[in-house]
Design an enzyme around this catalytic site. Structure first.
Site, PDB file in Angstrom:
ATOM      1  N   HIS A 161      76.777  -6.975  63.766  1.00  0.00           N
ATOM      2  CA  HIS A 161      75.581  -7.172  62.952  1.00  0.00           C
ATOM      3  C   HIS A 161      75.443  -6.046  61.932  1.00  0.00           C
ATOM      4  O   HIS A 161      75.673  -4.876  62.261  1.00  0.00           O
ATOM      5  CB  HIS A 161      74.331  -7.234  63.829  1.00  0.00           C
ATOM      6  CG  HIS A 161      74.307  -8.396  64.769  1.00  0.00           C
ATOM      7  ND1 HIS A 161      75.051  -8.421  65.949  1.00  0.00           N
ATOM      8  CD2 HIS A 161      73.663  -9.592  64.711  1.00  0.00           C
ATOM      9  CE1 HIS A 161      74.846  -9.578  66.564  1.00  0.00           C
ATOM     10  NE2 HIS A 161      74.016 -10.300  65.844  1.00  0.00           N
ATOM     11  N   ASP A 204      76.451 -10.490  61.169  1.00  0.00           N
ATOM     12  CA  ASP A 204      75.304 -11.387  61.042  1.00  0.00           C
ATOM     13  C   ASP A 204      74.054 -10.655  60.568  1.00  0.00           C
ATOM     14  O   ASP A 204      73.924  -9.426  60.716  1.00  0.00           O
ATOM     15  CB  ASP A 204      74.982 -12.024  62.395  1.00  0.00           C
ATOM     16  CG  ASP A 204      75.939 -13.141  62.769  1.00  0.00           C
ATOM     17  OD1 ASP A 204      76.948 -13.315  62.065  1.00  0.00           O
ATOM     18  OD2 ASP A 204      75.682 -13.827  63.781  1.00  0.00           O
TER      19      ASP A 204
END
Length: 283
Positions: free
Chosen positions: A248, A103
């Site tokens: 991430h 992400d």
């Protein structure tokens, strides 16, 4: 009685007949040969039969199989988008491969080494990008697609969508989809709400923009920057069929994420785990 149609000059008729005759002759000369007695004509568009000793292409590794989702614009079949009441939390089936997701990116500091590791181990992943990060990183988006990864929508500026107005939610999602489409030729088919916060409006607006909702099963906790060992333990401890791993590639110092990935990814592969990407219509 008179004929209202204009008279056609004789020279025009002769010239037209000559052109038609030439076209017929060309068609006869270039047509496929007639099948031998007792045989069949090849189907239109079918490839020629392989001769004796011809090489048979091997099936590609399941982790590297290219996706139809990012073919040239206009070639993929558009699937209906469900308006869910909860996002996809894990992949169906007792033996389904795991899904690795990243992400908040792309970030030119951390996304390239992550892509390098995925390529080295022949693993595809899904990158849920933020529009404000993706807008000027078209090269990284195209590399993702070229290497078989899927790009998803993670909003433009990572707000809490459940507390935003309808106009703001739509703009956050729409601008990001447009940025992705400018870079790779197709808008995202998947979305993930920032903070994993969903409500009916977010589901509906995402679906109206052609995106299905995708969450996660295992949180690597890398967003806390808890140390490489903690991230490794989180992923290894939660690994299993159909698990969706959250990591991430932006939004902070993601050097721990990169370092941890170097350890847990090859270890899971050695243990027999497989990785894939989501495909619309299969979840």
């Amino acid at each position: 009685m008179t004929n209202d149609a204009p008279l056609v000059p004789r020279r025009f008729l002769l010239r037209t007949a000559a052109v038609l005759g030439a076209a017929v002759t060309t068609r006869l000369l270039t047509a496929d040969p007639v099948a031998e007695p007792g045989g069949t004509l090849p189907a239109a568009g079918s490839p020629p039969a392989a001769g004796p000793g011809a090489a048979v292409p091997a099936h590609p590794d399941h982790r590297l199989r290219p996706l139809a989702g990012y073919a040239a614009p206009g070639t993929a079949r558009r699937l209906p988008t469900p308006v869910r009441t909860k996002p996809v939390l894990r992949m169906p089936g007792a033996a389904h491969p795991m899904v690795l997701t990243f992400d908040d990116g792309p970030d030119p500091r951390y996304t390239p080494p992550i892509l390098d590791l995925l390529r080295r181990h022949h693993v595809r992943a899904t990158f849920f990008v933020c529009g404000e990060m993706a807008e000027n990183q078209g090269g990284l988006l195209r590399r993702m697609v070229d290497e078989g990864h899927v790009i998803g929508n993670h909003s433009w500026s990572h707000p809490l969508l459940t507390r935003a107005s309808t106009a703001v939610v739509r703009a956050e999602l729409e601008r990001t989809s447009e940025a992705v489409e400018r870079a790779v030729g197709r808008p995202p088919q998947w979305m993930r709400a920032p903070y994993g916060a969903w409500n009916r409006r977010v589901f509906r607006l995402g679906a109206e923009l052609g995106m299905d909702a995708f969450a996660w099963t295992v949180d690597s906790l890398d967003w806390k920057e808890p140390g490489t060992r903690t991230i490794i333990d989180q992923v290894l401890g939660g690994a299993g069929p159909g698990v969706i791993v959250l990591a991430h590639d932006a939004g902070g110092d993601r050097s721990q994420t990169v370092t941890a990935l170097r350890t847990w990814l090859p270890r899971l592969l050695a243990d027999g785990h497989r990785f894939t990407v989501p495909v619309r219509g299969e979840v």
